[in-house]
Scaffold this active site. Structure first.
Site, PDB file in Angstrom:
ATOM      1  CE  LYS A  20     -49.400 -60.947   6.430  1.00 46.17           C
ATOM      2  NZ  LYS A  20     -50.281 -60.457   5.171  1.00 46.17           N
ATOM      3  NE  ARG A  63     -45.693 -67.661   8.219  1.00 39.57           N
ATOM      4  CZ  ARG A  63     -45.611 -66.703   7.383  1.00 39.57           C
ATOM      5  NH1 ARG A  63     -46.609 -65.671   7.334  1.00 39.57           N
ATOM      6  NH2 ARG A  63     -44.687 -66.442   6.496  1.00 39.57           N
ATOM      7  CG  HIS A  96     -40.842 -62.031   5.704  1.00 43.81           C
ATOM      8  ND1 HIS A  96     -41.000 -62.931   6.675  1.00 43.81           N
ATOM      9  CD2 HIS A  96     -41.785 -61.921   4.915  1.00 43.81           C
ATOM     10  CE1 HIS A  96     -42.255 -63.393   6.429  1.00 43.81           C
ATOM     11  NE2 HIS A  96     -42.778 -62.759   5.362  1.00 43.81           N
TER      12      HIS A  96
HETATM   13  N1  LIG Z   1     -50.036 -70.716  -1.298  1.00 45.90           N
HETATM   14  C1  LIG Z   1     -49.810 -69.550  -0.651  1.00 45.90           C
HETATM   15  N2  LIG Z   1     -49.599 -68.350  -1.576  1.00 45.90           N
HETATM   16  C2  LIG Z   1     -49.145 -67.266  -0.887  1.00 45.90           C
HETATM   17  N3  LIG Z   1     -48.895 -67.184   0.518  1.00 45.90           N
HETATM   18  C3  LIG Z   1     -49.182 -68.309   1.151  1.00 45.90           C
HETATM   19  C4  LIG Z   1     -49.443 -69.517   0.688  1.00 45.90           C
HETATM   20  N4  LIG Z   1     -49.758 -70.264   1.830  1.00 45.90           N
HETATM   21  C5  LIG Z   1     -49.500 -69.681   2.899  1.00 45.90           C
HETATM   22  N5  LIG Z   1     -48.852 -68.435   2.555  1.00 45.90           N
HETATM   23  C6  LIG Z   1     -48.715 -67.472   3.653  1.00 45.90           C
HETATM   24  O1  LIG Z   1     -49.771 -66.830   3.962  1.00 45.90           O
HETATM   25  C7  LIG Z   1     -49.170 -65.537   4.606  1.00 45.90           C
HETATM   26  C8  LIG Z   1     -50.355 -64.450   4.714  1.00 45.90           C
HETATM   27  O2  LIG Z   1     -51.335 -65.052   5.700  1.00 45.90           O
HETATM   28  P1  LIG Z   1     -52.598 -64.573   5.569  1.00 45.90           P
HETATM   29  O3  LIG Z   1     -53.456 -65.006   4.319  1.00 45.90           O
HETATM   30  O4  LIG Z   1     -53.304 -65.030   6.994  1.00 45.90           O
HETATM   31  O5  LIG Z   1     -52.647 -63.038   5.756  1.00 45.90           O
HETATM   32  S1  LIG Z   1     -53.862 -62.193   6.394  1.00 45.90           S
HETATM   33  O6  LIG Z   1     -53.969 -62.206   7.610  1.00 45.90           O
HETATM   34  O7  LIG Z   1     -54.949 -62.273   5.780  1.00 45.90           O
HETATM   35  O8  LIG Z   1     -53.100 -60.574   5.907  1.00 45.90           O
HETATM   36  C9  LIG Z   1     -48.067 -65.216   3.511  1.00 45.90           C
HETATM   37  O9  LIG Z   1     -47.352 -64.446   4.492  1.00 45.90           O
HETATM   38  P2  LIG Z   1     -45.884 -63.745   3.769  1.00 45.90           P
HETATM   39  O10 LIG Z   1     -45.104 -64.880   3.474  1.00 45.90           O
HETATM   40  O11 LIG Z   1     -45.165 -62.832   5.073  1.00 45.90           O
HETATM   41  O12 LIG Z   1     -46.444 -62.885   3.003  1.00 45.90           O
HETATM   42  C10 LIG Z   1     -47.554 -66.514   3.223  1.00 45.90           C
HETATM   43  O13 LIG Z   1     -46.453 -66.825   3.756  1.00 45.90           O
END
Ligand SMILES: Nc1ncnc2c1ncn2[C@@H]1O[C@H](COP(=O)(O)OS(=O)(=O)O)[C@@H](OP(=O)(O)O)[C@H]1O
Length: 359
Positions: free
Chosen positions: A116, A197, A326
């Site tokens: 995440k 993060r 969230h």
């Molecule tokens: N460009 C862009 N578009 C969408 N989301 C973005 C982007 N950059 C960073 N993030 C953040 O990435 C979070 C998900 O992290 P991961 O890809 O590492 O998740 S996972 O571990 O593979 O499931 C996801 O977490 P959440 O906001 O909680 O959904 C996003 O905050």
């Protein structure tokens, strides 16, 4: 008359046999051409579902989990790549999975975490670089499928030409006790990228993902705090433990020097993707190709998106599971978590020499 009829039948048979020889030759040539273009050794491979087209890779892409044929052990492969003259890029050219379109190689760089943190965004951004080829799904080799052997792992990777970097991302590696020694057994020169993060928002993001899959999940506070919200932080909850970055990094530093790591700020990957990608390209020794001109901010999604992702000419944002809203968490619970993580964050900043400003 009778003779003429016989001649017609005889000629027809001859024509038939010529036609069948012709089609057999066409089939043989097609097969050779198919093999030369690299498709013969492509099965079994990872199966991509519709998810790839949606850009929502993580939860939907399925791995081909059929057991691999018996092959060389990891140690034997390691001996091949560990000669003193071996370049930093693992060279497996001696293993015959090569064709005119490149060679499948073990990764030279891995995004090892954190869950995440923004790992999918980072990988998708990197994939627009012409010198980066990455496996689309999460192979989970160093945590779940290590017994399948390096050859299985290598076969998952995309083909690369000389000078191109092979990559994959599996965020759970960062918190897997055995992962550092296993990665080092493959190649101690592997470059390791960790997208970090704020651990408080990370744990909420993690909870949000689990809640989406399991709507009957207990409340966030009852999972994060012991004794139904009154007690201390429950460190037995894996979502809480993942955020103890200093602890996990300690385990990795037993096998890799700090210079092998790049810590990417998950927050800056959203606020300044081009700036953060500049650091990543430098760390990987890549020409700075990915820049501001590759991104636009999508107001509806609230995140940066790619103007032209790899293999597409249309703009694309990450899928629905990335950037989810969230749930509202009571402010005092978030404050308790913030206080809990503070000393671990401070320790982490000292260890990596970077302050991520989460406090
Ligand atoms: N460009 C862009 N578009 C969408 N989301 C973005 C982007 N950059 C960073 N993030 C953040 O990435 C979070 C998900 O992290 P991961 O890809 O590492 O998740 S996972 O571990 O593979 O499931 C996801 O977490 P959440 O906001 O909680 O959904 C996003 O905050």
């Amino acid at each position: 008359m009778g003779c003429g009829g016989n001649r017609v039948r005889f000629n027809f048979g001859k024509v038939l046999s010529k036609v069948s020889v012709f089609f057999t030759m066409v089939l043989i040539f097609t097969y050779f051409f198919y093999c030369l273009t690299g498709f013969c050794d492509s099965a079994p491979r990872t199966l991509y579902s519709q998810a790839a087209a949606d850009g929502d890779y993580d939860n939907q892409v399925q791995l081909d989990l059929r057991p691999p044929p018996p092959l060389r052990s990891g140690a034997q492969l390691q001996n091949r790549t560990a000669s003193p003259d071996a370049p930093q890029v693992v060279d497996t050219n001696s293993i015959p999975v090569s064709n005119t379109y490149g060679t499948k190689r073990l990764p030279n760089a891995i995004i090892i975490g954190v869950k995440k943190g923004g790992t999918r965004a980072l990988l998708e951004f990197l994939r627009i670089h012409p010198d980066v080829r990455a496996f689309g799904a999460e192979p989970h080799f160093f945590d779940r499928f290590y017994d399948r052997g390096l050859e299985w792992y290598r076969n998952l990777m995309p083909r690369t030409l000389d000078g191109q970097i092979t990559m994959e991302k599996t965020p759970s590696y960062f918190v897997t006790k055995e992962a550092p020694s296993r990665v080092c057994t493959m190649n101690c020169q592997t470059k390791l990228i960790v997208v970090v993060r704020d651990p408080v928002t990370r744990v909420v993001s993690d909870y949000t993902q689990t809640l989406t899959k399991n709507p009957g999940l207990p409340s966030f506070q009852s999972l994060a705090l012991k004794n139904s919200s009154a007690g201390p932080i429950d460190t037995t909850w894996s979502a809480v433990r993942i955020g103890l970055y200093a602890k996990h990094l300690e385990n990795w530093l037993r096998y890799f020097p700090l210079s092998h790591f790049l810590f990417v700020s998950g927050e800056r990957l959203v606020s300044d993707p081009a700036g953060e990608m500049g650091r990543v390209q430098d760390f990987l020794g890549l020409k700075r190709v990915i820049s501001d001109k590759h991104f636009y901010f999508n107001q509806t999604k609230g995140f940066p998106c790619l103007k032209k992702p790899e293999g597409s000419s249309r703009p694309r944002c990450l899928g629905k599971s990335k950037g989810r809203p969230h749930p509202q968490i009571p402010a005092e619970v978030l404050q308790r978590l913030r206080d809990f993580y503070r000393p671990f964050n401070q320790r982490f900043y000292q260890m990596c020499g970077q302050n991520f400003g989460w406090d």
